[in-house]
Structures are given as C-alpha cells and as structure tokens.
Design a protein around this motif. Structure first.
Motif, PDB file in Angstrom:
ATOM      1  N   ARG A 172      -5.050   3.767  -7.970  1.00 17.35           N
ATOM      2  CA  ARG A 172      -5.037   5.065  -8.545  1.00 17.35           C
ATOM      3  C   ARG A 172      -4.324   4.767  -9.790  1.00 17.35           C
ATOM      4  O   ARG A 172      -3.113   4.760  -9.687  1.00 17.35           O
ATOM      5  N   VAL A 173      -4.655   5.149 -11.092  1.00 17.75           N
ATOM      6  CA  VAL A 173      -4.041   5.054 -12.160  1.00 17.75           C
ATOM      7  C   VAL A 173      -4.019   6.681 -12.825  1.00 17.75           C
ATOM      8  O   VAL A 173      -5.279   7.126 -13.112  1.00 17.75           O
ATOM      9  N   ILE A 188      -0.925   2.293  -5.410  1.00 16.61           N
ATOM     10  CA  ILE A 188      -1.775   1.196  -4.435  1.00 16.61           C
ATOM     11  C   ILE A 188      -2.346   1.950  -3.502  1.00 16.61           C
ATOM     12  O   ILE A 188      -1.528   2.346  -2.391  1.00 16.61           O
ATOM     13  N   VAL A 189      -3.537   2.177  -3.659  1.00 20.07           N
ATOM     14  CA  VAL A 189      -4.318   2.958  -2.617  1.00 20.07           C
ATOM     15  C   VAL A 189      -4.728   1.967  -1.382  1.00 20.07           C
ATOM     16  O   VAL A 189      -4.850   2.622  -0.242  1.00 20.07           O
ATOM     17  N   ASP A 190      -5.073   1.055  -1.853  1.00 24.34           N
ATOM     18  CA  ASP A 190      -5.656   0.127  -0.741  1.00 24.34           C
ATOM     19  C   ASP A 190      -5.143  -1.304  -0.882  1.00 24.34           C
ATOM     20  O   ASP A 190      -5.322  -1.903  -2.062  1.00 24.34           O
ATOM     21  N   ALA A 191      -4.305  -1.964   0.077  1.00 23.82           N
ATOM     22  CA  ALA A 191      -3.857  -3.476  -0.304  1.00 23.82           C
ATOM     23  C   ALA A 191      -3.689  -4.178   1.232  1.00 23.82           C
ATOM     24  O   ALA A 191      -3.591  -3.014   2.150  1.00 23.82           O
ATOM     25  N   ASP A 192      -3.620  -5.314   1.450  1.00 24.89           N
ATOM     26  CA  ASP A 192      -2.951  -5.954   2.434  1.00 24.89           C
ATOM     27  C   ASP A 192      -2.078  -6.946   1.930  1.00 24.89           C
ATOM     28  O   ASP A 192      -1.775  -7.147   0.859  1.00 24.89           O
ATOM     29  N   ARG A 222       0.747  -1.005   0.021  1.00 22.10           N
ATOM     30  CA  ARG A 222      -0.042  -0.124  -0.162  1.00 22.10           C
ATOM     31  C   ARG A 222       0.760   1.227   0.101  1.00 22.10           C
ATOM     32  O   ARG A 222       1.886   1.400   0.834  1.00 22.10           O
ATOM     33  N   GLY A 223       0.435   2.193  -0.972  1.00 21.16           N
ATOM     34  CA  GLY A 223       1.318   3.639  -0.782  1.00 21.16           C
ATOM     35  C   GLY A 223       2.401   3.296  -1.807  1.00 21.16           C
ATOM     36  O   GLY A 223       2.877   4.506  -2.183  1.00 21.16           O
ATOM     37  N   GLU A 224       2.805   2.243  -2.616  1.00 19.40           N
ATOM     38  CA  GLU A 224       3.701   2.217  -3.562  1.00 19.40           C
ATOM     39  C   GLU A 224       3.196   2.721  -4.946  1.00 19.40           C
ATOM     40  O   GLU A 224       2.074   2.429  -5.371  1.00 19.40           O
ATOM     41  N   VAL A 225       4.074   3.381  -5.521  1.00 14.16           N
ATOM     42  CA  VAL A 225       3.741   4.065  -7.055  1.00 14.16           C
ATOM     43  C   VAL A 225       4.647   3.097  -8.074  1.00 14.16           C
ATOM     44  O   VAL A 225       5.944   3.124  -7.808  1.00 14.16           O
TER      45      VAL A 225
END
Length: 295
Positions: free
Chosen positions: A286-287, A274-278, A260-263
């Motif tokens: 977000r694209v 990556i807006v939301d992930a576990d 999460r947070g990776e671009v």
C-alpha cells in the motif's frame, strides 16, 4: 494469493471438505504430500530447522514443511477479518460480501476471546444466499478453530488440519492473545507456490487507487508505470536500470526483505506499507503519497 488476500481463506474448499466424515476420503492431497514428504523409515523423526533458512532458497517445496514455522506464514492480527458473536444477520452478509472470504473467526468481546468460526456455506444453507429467510442463530453455525503457537512447524499444523478436518487456525502468543491467522491455503502455497483464484486481482491490473493519494499495488507492478501514475520518482536515476518493479524499489530502499505489516518511509514523504509478504518475497504494497504542501 490474496487479501486474503487478506484472501486468507479462499480457494481451499475443493481441497478437502471439513464436513466429510469418512477418514479414508480425507487422505486426498494432504495425504499424498505427507507420503512423499515422510521418510521411508517411519522410525526416523522429521528434523525441523530455522524457518529463515528455508526462505533462503526463495522457492516453494516440500522442505518448507519442515523448515518453516507458523509465524513465517501467518497474516498479522491487524489484517484478520472477524466478527463479534452478537453481529446481526445483514451485517454478517455485508462482511462476507466485502471481504470475499468464506470463513470468519467469531469472537466474544474481543478477538483475544475467539469462540469459533462461521462458514459461508453453513450460513447460505440455513438462511439462503441472500440471507433473508430467518433470524440469525450464529451459535448453531459455529465450527471449532485450531490454535497454534508461532513456533509450530507448518508441516505439523498442516497434518493437524487434515486430521481435524479444519482449514483455519489462530496463532496464539505467549500471553494467550491472538497474534495471527493461518489457513490451509497459506500452508499449501509454501509447497506448490502462490495460488490464485477468481477473486484475486487480475494479472493485468497491477494497482488500484483505494482513495486519493493511496494505492494498493502488486509488488510486481512495473516501476516506470507506477511512477508515471503517481507523478513521483521512487528510485535514483543510477538505479533505474537495475530496479524494474515496485517491490524491488522497496527492497532497495530498506536493504533487506521487509516483513508484513511494516511501514517504510520514502525520502519523498511517501510511505510503503507491506500488506502481504512471506519470508521469500513481497506480494502487495500500500503506497501513501505525501500530502500537497497546501494541506
């Protein structure tokens, strides 16, 4: 689940009310979880292992309470919706409205100095649902927060939330700064799977255009549908038969499950955030499309 999706504090008000004063009434859902999860012999301690091992199964379950850590499920600092203690009444109403959240951390000077949490229910009871009945007295409405280290097993945090009747915790790093946020809903989802409520995006609506050239999409968005929308091919022709979703295209691009947070840059010039992930899957992306050459 979402926003916070994100919906970080929605959907748990009916699970357990922080205002309940009778401990016997607070056993509820969490009490049954811990009864089922605890060993028959109370003298046998719970054994905690690496959180990434728990993620390997790719499935929610009671074992995640032992095996996953707070850092595995917390939303990052950049996604935390919070308010300063000097916020005006109308501004607070707008934050509640825009975020769709029921609980907001309150800070002094910066988020690294949290002073509590404000609950939408407390605000509505004191000021009415339109928020126009009296001057805002935020300090009288503040509720305490739980502070948790990133390495704490999520089962321990869930039990502490139950005992303290609190639904939100801030993750504190080794320097005492705020590193993330966890709600009870985030923890429950690791046991029972993703929880969606009336605020979450409809299943049929896979993506929305936030601004020209910027889309917020579910990882389950059909890849062909999204490529048609943006007019851009995201996978090579030989991979099209194997990749069906936008999330699958991102994983194929990185060769791993991104955090999460990776671009992640795409060869076309597009970017995937990556807006939301576990640890088990990507949830929302977000694209950002490449700008036209004339710009």
């Amino acid at each position: 689940m979402t926003d916070a999706e994100a919906g970080v504090s929605r959907g748990t008000d009916d699970v357990e009310d922080e205002s309940s004063d009778d401990p016997s009434q607070n056993r509820g859902f969490f009490g049954r979880i811990f009864e089922a999860f605890s060993p028959n012999d109370p003298s046998q301690p719970l054994i905690f292992t690496n959180g990434r091992d728990a993620a390997a199964s790719g499935m929610p379950g009671l074992a995640n309470l032992r095996n996953m850590r707070v850092e595995d499920v917390a939303i990052p600092r950049i996604e935390i919706v919070s308010v300063p203690e000097e916020i005006e009444r109308d501004e607070l109403v707008q934050v509640f409205r825009d975020s769709g959240l029921t609980r907001l951390p309150v800070y002094r000077e910066s988020l690294d100095h949290p002073i509590g949490m404000v609950h939408l229910k407390d605000f509505a009871l004191q000021h009415g649902f339109n928020g126009h009945t009296a001057e805002l007295d935020l300090p009288t409405m503040l509720r305490p927060l739980i502070y948790a280290p990133p390495s704490m097993p999520i089962g321990v945090l869930m039990q502490k939330m139950q005992n303290d009747r609190m639904h939100m915790a801030l993750v504190i790093d080794e320097y005492g700064g705020v590193d993330g946020l966890v709600t009870i809903e985030d923890l429950i989802e690791q046991v029972v799977g993703e929880i969606e409520d009336e605020h979450d995006t409809d299943e049929d609506k896979h993506f929305t255009e936030e601004s020209p050239g910027c889309y917020l999409a579910s990882a389950r968005t059909p890849l062909e549908e999204f490529e048609t929308e943006i007019g851009l091919r995201l996978v090579d022709a030989e991979d099209e038969e194997e990749i069906d979703t936008l999330g699958g295209a991102v994983v194929m691009l990185t060769g791993r499950l991104p955090a999460r947070g990776e671009v992640i840059p795409h060869p076309s010039g597009a970017e995937f955030e990556i807006v939301d992930a576990d640890p088990r899957r990507i949830k929302r992306v977000r694209v950002r499309l490449p700008k036209p050459a004339d710009e």
